[in-house]
Design a protein around this motif. Structure first.
Motif, PDB file in Angstrom:
ATOM      1  N   LEU A 290       0.767  -1.347  -0.116  1.00 36.53           N
ATOM      2  CA  LEU A 290      -0.080  -0.141  -0.068  1.00 36.53           C
ATOM      3  C   LEU A 290       0.628   1.269   0.065  1.00 36.53           C
ATOM      4  N   ALA A 291       2.153   1.255   0.623  1.00 35.55           N
ATOM      5  CA  ALA A 291       2.876   2.389   0.669  1.00 35.55           C
ATOM      6  C   ALA A 291       3.419   2.794  -0.911  1.00 35.55           C
ATOM      7  N   ASP A 292       3.414   1.948  -1.644  1.00 35.88           N
ATOM      8  CA  ASP A 292       3.959   2.187  -3.216  1.00 35.88           C
ATOM      9  C   ASP A 292       2.796   2.191  -4.138  1.00 35.88           C
ATOM     10  N   VAL A 293       1.607   1.688  -4.012  1.00 33.38           N
ATOM     11  CA  VAL A 293       0.862   1.679  -5.115  1.00 33.38           C
ATOM     12  C   VAL A 293      -0.012   2.893  -5.105  1.00 33.38           C
ATOM     13  N   THR A 294      -0.058   3.354  -6.477  1.00 35.27           N
ATOM     14  CA  THR A 294      -1.092   4.409  -6.714  1.00 35.27           C
ATOM     15  C   THR A 294      -2.501   4.376  -6.443  1.00 35.27           C
ATOM     16  N   SER A 295      -3.239   5.252  -6.396  1.00 37.64           N
ATOM     17  CA  SER A 295      -4.733   4.941  -6.095  1.00 37.64           C
ATOM     18  C   SER A 295      -5.291   4.407  -7.319  1.00 37.64           C
ATOM     19  N   ASP A 296      -5.010   4.927  -8.363  1.00 39.97           N
ATOM     20  CA  ASP A 296      -5.572   4.465  -9.794  1.00 39.97           C
ATOM     21  C   ASP A 296      -5.101   2.835  -9.962  1.00 39.97           C
ATOM     22  N   ASP A 297      -4.062   2.410  -9.510  1.00 37.63           N
ATOM     23  CA  ASP A 297      -3.627   1.166  -9.711  1.00 37.63           C
ATOM     24  C   ASP A 297      -4.323   0.392  -8.679  1.00 37.63           C
ATOM     25  N   LEU A 298      -4.430   0.749  -7.637  1.00 35.43           N
ATOM     26  CA  LEU A 298      -5.089   0.035  -6.383  1.00 35.43           C
ATOM     27  C   LEU A 298      -6.723  -0.166  -6.878  1.00 35.43           C
ATOM     28  N   ALA A 299      -7.283   1.009  -7.186  1.00 36.42           N
ATOM     29  CA  ALA A 299      -8.648   0.801  -7.780  1.00 36.42           C
ATOM     30  C   ALA A 299      -8.610  -0.228  -9.000  1.00 36.42           C
ATOM     31  N   ALA A 300      -7.898  -0.388  -9.761  1.00 39.38           N
ATOM     32  CA  ALA A 300      -7.983  -1.204 -10.768  1.00 39.38           C
ATOM     33  C   ALA A 300      -7.684  -2.697 -10.486  1.00 39.38           C
ATOM     34  N   TYR A 301      -6.544  -2.952  -9.317  1.00 36.64           N
ATOM     35  CA  TYR A 301      -6.389  -4.282  -8.783  1.00 36.64           C
ATOM     36  C   TYR A 301      -7.807  -4.557  -7.862  1.00 36.64           C
ATOM     37  N   LEU A 302      -8.506  -3.753  -7.104  1.00 37.60           N
ATOM     38  CA  LEU A 302      -9.487  -4.346  -6.555  1.00 37.60           C
ATOM     39  C   LEU A 302     -10.760  -4.432  -7.449  1.00 37.60           C
ATOM     40  N   ASP A 303     -10.622  -3.669  -8.379  1.00 42.00           N
ATOM     41  CA  ASP A 303     -11.878  -3.720  -9.403  1.00 42.00           C
ATOM     42  C   ASP A 303     -11.698  -5.252 -10.085  1.00 42.00           C
ATOM     43  N   GLU A 304     -10.572  -5.649 -10.484  1.00 37.13           N
ATOM     44  CA  GLU A 304     -10.320  -6.906 -11.410  1.00 37.13           C
ATOM     45  C   GLU A 304     -10.470  -7.962 -10.310  1.00 37.13           C
ATOM     46  N   GLY A 305      -9.978  -7.938  -9.030  1.00 39.12           N
ATOM     47  CA  GLY A 305      -9.928  -8.983  -7.856  1.00 39.12           C
ATOM     48  C   GLY A 305     -11.711  -9.271  -7.690  1.00 39.12           C
ATOM     49  N   TYR A 306     -12.321  -8.110  -7.527  1.00 38.69           N
ATOM     50  CA  TYR A 306     -14.114  -8.242  -7.279  1.00 38.69           C
ATOM     51  C   TYR A 306     -14.695  -9.094  -8.303  1.00 38.69           C
ATOM     52  N   ARG A 307     -14.197  -8.571  -9.688  1.00 40.93           N
ATOM     53  CA  ARG A 307     -14.788  -9.165 -10.875  1.00 40.93           C
ATOM     54  C   ARG A 307     -14.481 -10.507 -10.790  1.00 40.93           C
ATOM     55  N   ASP A 308     -13.008 -10.925 -10.467  1.00 39.43           N
ATOM     56  CA  ASP A 308     -12.917 -12.380 -10.352  1.00 39.43           C
ATOM     57  C   ASP A 308     -13.537 -13.308  -9.655  1.00 39.43           C
ATOM     58  N   ARG A 309     -13.945 -12.657  -8.475  1.00 38.44           N
ATOM     59  CA  ARG A 309     -14.850 -13.263  -7.764  1.00 38.44           C
ATOM     60  C   ARG A 309     -16.318 -13.399  -7.615  1.00 38.44           C
TER      61      ARG A 309
END
Length: 84
Positions: free
Chosen positions: A54-73
């Motif tokens: 979390l210290a290194d991720v941009t807010s846009d990238d984090l949003a994309a990872y969370l979106d894809e993670g949610y869509r995966d499940r």
């Protein structure tokens, strides 16, 4: 989020870590292209999840990872609603 137990177990002490689901087939590629933001440990071998620093991720990238993670499940019906 990781707690103290996980930090001690896996030796990650310098940042907060969030576990995010991903497609297992894309896991290594995601990690390799993340510039050190994503990683894994042996605990997650064979499992579709990555660790996000979390210290290194941009807010846009984090949003994309969370979106894809949610869509995966998410159930198909909910994914269709997101795409509408």
């Amino acid at each position: 989020m990781w707690g103290e137990h996980e930090h001690g177990r896996d030796g990650v002490h310098d940042t907060e870590v969030l576990v995010v689901f991903c497609e297992l087939a894309w896991k290594e590629s995601l990690i390799g292209s993340s510039g050190g933001v994503l990683s894994t440990t042996s605990h997650y071998d064979g499992f579709g999840a990555v660790l996000v620093r979390l210290a290194d991720v941009t807010s846009d990238d984090l949003a994309a990872y969370l979106d894809e993670g949610y869509r995966d499940r998410a159930p198909t019906s909910l994914r269709k609603l997101l795409d509408a």
